[in-house]
Design a protein around this motif. Structure first.
Motif, PDB file in Angstrom:
ATOM      1  N   ASP A 258      -9.589  -3.585  34.115  1.00  0.00           N
ATOM      2  CA  ASP A 258      -9.505  -4.741  33.213  1.00  0.00           C
ATOM      3  C   ASP A 258     -10.322  -5.921  33.748  1.00  0.00           C
ATOM      4  OD1 ASP A 258      -7.762  -3.239  31.643  1.00  0.00           O
ATOM      5  OD2 ASP A 258      -5.989  -4.028  32.661  1.00  0.00           O
ATOM      6  N   ILE A 259     -11.555  -5.643  34.133  1.00  0.00           N
ATOM      7  CA  ILE A 259     -12.430  -6.644  34.741  1.00  0.00           C
ATOM      8  C   ILE A 259     -13.073  -7.508  33.660  1.00  0.00           C
ATOM      9  CG2 ILE A 259     -14.529  -6.955  36.110  1.00  0.00           C
ATOM     10  CD1 ILE A 259     -13.744  -4.196  37.405  1.00  0.00           C
ATOM     11  N   VAL A 260     -12.987  -8.821  33.858  1.00  0.00           N
ATOM     12  CA  VAL A 260     -13.617  -9.775  32.943  1.00  0.00           C
ATOM     13  C   VAL A 260     -14.432 -10.754  33.790  1.00  0.00           C
ATOM     14  CG1 VAL A 260     -13.239 -11.589  31.237  1.00  0.00           C
ATOM     15  CG2 VAL A 260     -11.710  -9.607  31.306  1.00  0.00           C
ATOM     16  N   VAL A 261     -15.736 -10.839  33.492  1.00  0.00           N
ATOM     17  CA  VAL A 261     -16.622 -11.795  34.157  1.00  0.00           C
ATOM     18  C   VAL A 261     -17.227 -12.673  33.076  1.00  0.00           C
ATOM     19  CG1 VAL A 261     -18.699 -12.091  35.549  1.00  0.00           C
ATOM     20  CG2 VAL A 261     -17.146 -10.199  36.034  1.00  0.00           C
TER      21      VAL A 261
ATOM     22  N   SER B 106     -20.364 -22.471  35.585  1.00  0.00           N
ATOM     23  CA  SER B 106     -19.011 -21.947  35.747  1.00  0.00           C
ATOM     24  C   SER B 106     -19.051 -20.420  35.830  1.00  0.00           C
ATOM     25  CB  SER B 106     -18.155 -22.389  34.557  1.00  0.00           C
ATOM     26  OG  SER B 106     -16.855 -21.858  34.676  1.00  0.00           O
ATOM     27  N   PHE B 107     -18.422 -19.865  36.868  1.00  0.00           N
ATOM     28  CA  PHE B 107     -18.307 -18.418  37.052  1.00  0.00           C
ATOM     29  C   PHE B 107     -16.814 -18.092  37.105  1.00  0.00           C
ATOM     30  CE2 PHE B 107     -17.573 -14.767  39.808  1.00  0.00           C
ATOM     31  CZ  PHE B 107     -18.413 -13.817  39.256  1.00  0.00           C
ATOM     32  N   ASN B 108     -16.345 -17.281  36.161  1.00  0.00           N
ATOM     33  CA  ASN B 108     -14.930 -16.923  36.084  1.00  0.00           C
ATOM     34  C   ASN B 108     -14.780 -15.413  36.135  1.00  0.00           C
ATOM     35  OD1 ASN B 108     -13.867 -19.673  35.528  1.00  0.00           O
ATOM     36  ND2 ASN B 108     -15.168 -19.447  33.735  1.00  0.00           N
ATOM     37  N   PHE B 109     -13.868 -14.952  36.965  1.00  0.00           N
ATOM     38  CA  PHE B 109     -13.624 -13.538  37.165  1.00  0.00           C
ATOM     39  C   PHE B 109     -12.127 -13.283  37.127  1.00  0.00           C
ATOM     40  CE2 PHE B 109     -12.131 -10.384  40.186  1.00  0.00           C
ATOM     41  CZ  PHE B 109     -12.797  -9.253  39.789  1.00  0.00           C
TER      42      PHE B 109
ATOM     43  N   GLU C 213      -7.922 -13.425  40.345  1.00  0.00           N
ATOM     44  CA  GLU C 213      -8.700 -14.392  39.580  1.00  0.00           C
ATOM     45  C   GLU C 213      -9.540 -15.248  40.513  1.00  0.00           C
ATOM     46  OE1 GLU C 213      -7.049 -18.111  37.453  1.00  0.00           O
ATOM     47  OE2 GLU C 213      -6.961 -16.472  35.991  1.00  0.00           O
ATOM     48  N   VAL C 214     -10.763 -15.530  40.091  1.00  0.00           N
ATOM     49  CA  VAL C 214     -11.650 -16.437  40.820  1.00  0.00           C
ATOM     50  C   VAL C 214     -12.339 -17.314  39.788  1.00  0.00           C
ATOM     51  CG1 VAL C 214     -13.724 -16.624  42.244  1.00  0.00           C
ATOM     52  CG2 VAL C 214     -12.077 -14.824  42.714  1.00  0.00           C
ATOM     53  N   ASN C 215     -12.279 -18.617  39.979  1.00  0.00           N
ATOM     54  CA  ASN C 215     -12.968 -19.578  39.120  1.00  0.00           C
ATOM     55  C   ASN C 215     -13.814 -20.467  40.020  1.00  0.00           C
ATOM     56  OD1 ASN C 215     -11.677 -18.831  36.592  1.00  0.00           O
ATOM     57  ND2 ASN C 215      -9.830 -19.651  37.523  1.00  0.00           N
TER      58      ASN C 215
ATOM     59  N   LEU D  10     -19.838  -6.317  42.010  1.00  0.00           N
ATOM     60  CA  LEU D  10     -21.046  -6.981  42.458  1.00  0.00           C
ATOM     61  C   LEU D  10     -21.692  -7.715  41.296  1.00  0.00           C
ATOM     62  CD1 LEU D  10     -21.777  -3.681  44.083  1.00  0.00           C
ATOM     63  CD2 LEU D  10     -21.397  -5.718  45.439  1.00  0.00           C
ATOM     64  N   CYS D  11     -21.863  -9.009  41.436  1.00  0.00           N
ATOM     65  CA  CYS D  11     -22.413  -9.828  40.358  1.00  0.00           C
ATOM     66  C   CYS D  11     -23.709 -10.491  40.809  1.00  0.00           C
ATOM     67  CB  CYS D  11     -21.418 -10.906  39.946  1.00  0.00           C
ATOM     68  SG  CYS D  11     -19.844 -10.258  39.380  1.00  0.00           S
TER      69      CYS D  11
END
Length: 149
Positions: A27-30, A37-40, A51-53, A75-76
């Motif tokens: 259930d990965i959302v990037v 803004s980078f939200n994971f 969660e990482v914001n 990996l992004c």
């Protein structure tokens, strides 16, 4: 309760590389926004939520952000809006959270990049598929696979 995976980062003049250490994520959302803004978010192997914001140092190009999934890492590659070296990863001048660390295996100094003249579009991330071992050394290939056995 949401936890934070370890985030390793490195940069080039035109990109930022983010490696999120998370085993068997689902259930990965990037989500990337132009202002930086980078939200994971993802669900880990034991159904815990991560969660990482991040508010990145500069503007980015959301359409050019790429994500590669592995068994142990997400990996992004985040495309910078303007080519140039950032002084730091985050917009804030405060010390980054303890889960954000420099990825020394991918790090390249500004002088090194211009001297090599290399384009990192073909940069490959180590993953479980390329033979990284399970002994804590994520970036070292298994010798048996290298030898072709």
């Amino acid at each position: 309760m949401r936890s934070h995976p370890e985030v390793l980062w490195a940069q080039r003049a035109d990109k930022v590389y983010l490696t999120l250490a998370l085993t068997n994520a689902k259930d990965i959302v990037v989500k990337c926004e132009p202002h930086g803004s980078f939200n994971f978010s993802a669900v880990g192997a034991k159904d815990e939520t991560y969660e990482v914001n991040l508010e990145l140092y500069g503007k980015i190009v959301p359409e050019s952000c790429k994500t590669q999934l592995g068994l142990r890492n997400i990996l992004c590659t985040v495309q910078k809006d303007e080519k140039g070296w950032w002084k730091r990863l985050l917009k804030s001048e405060e010390k980054p959270a303890p889960y954000i660390k420099v990825d020394w295996n991918r790090w390249c100094d500004e002088d090194d990049e211009s001297a090599n003249g290399s384009d990192d579009d073909d940069l490959k991330y180590p993953s479980d598929d390329d033979g990284s071992s399970d002994d804590g050394m994520l970036y070292l290939p298994d010798l048996e696979k290298v030898r072709g056995k």
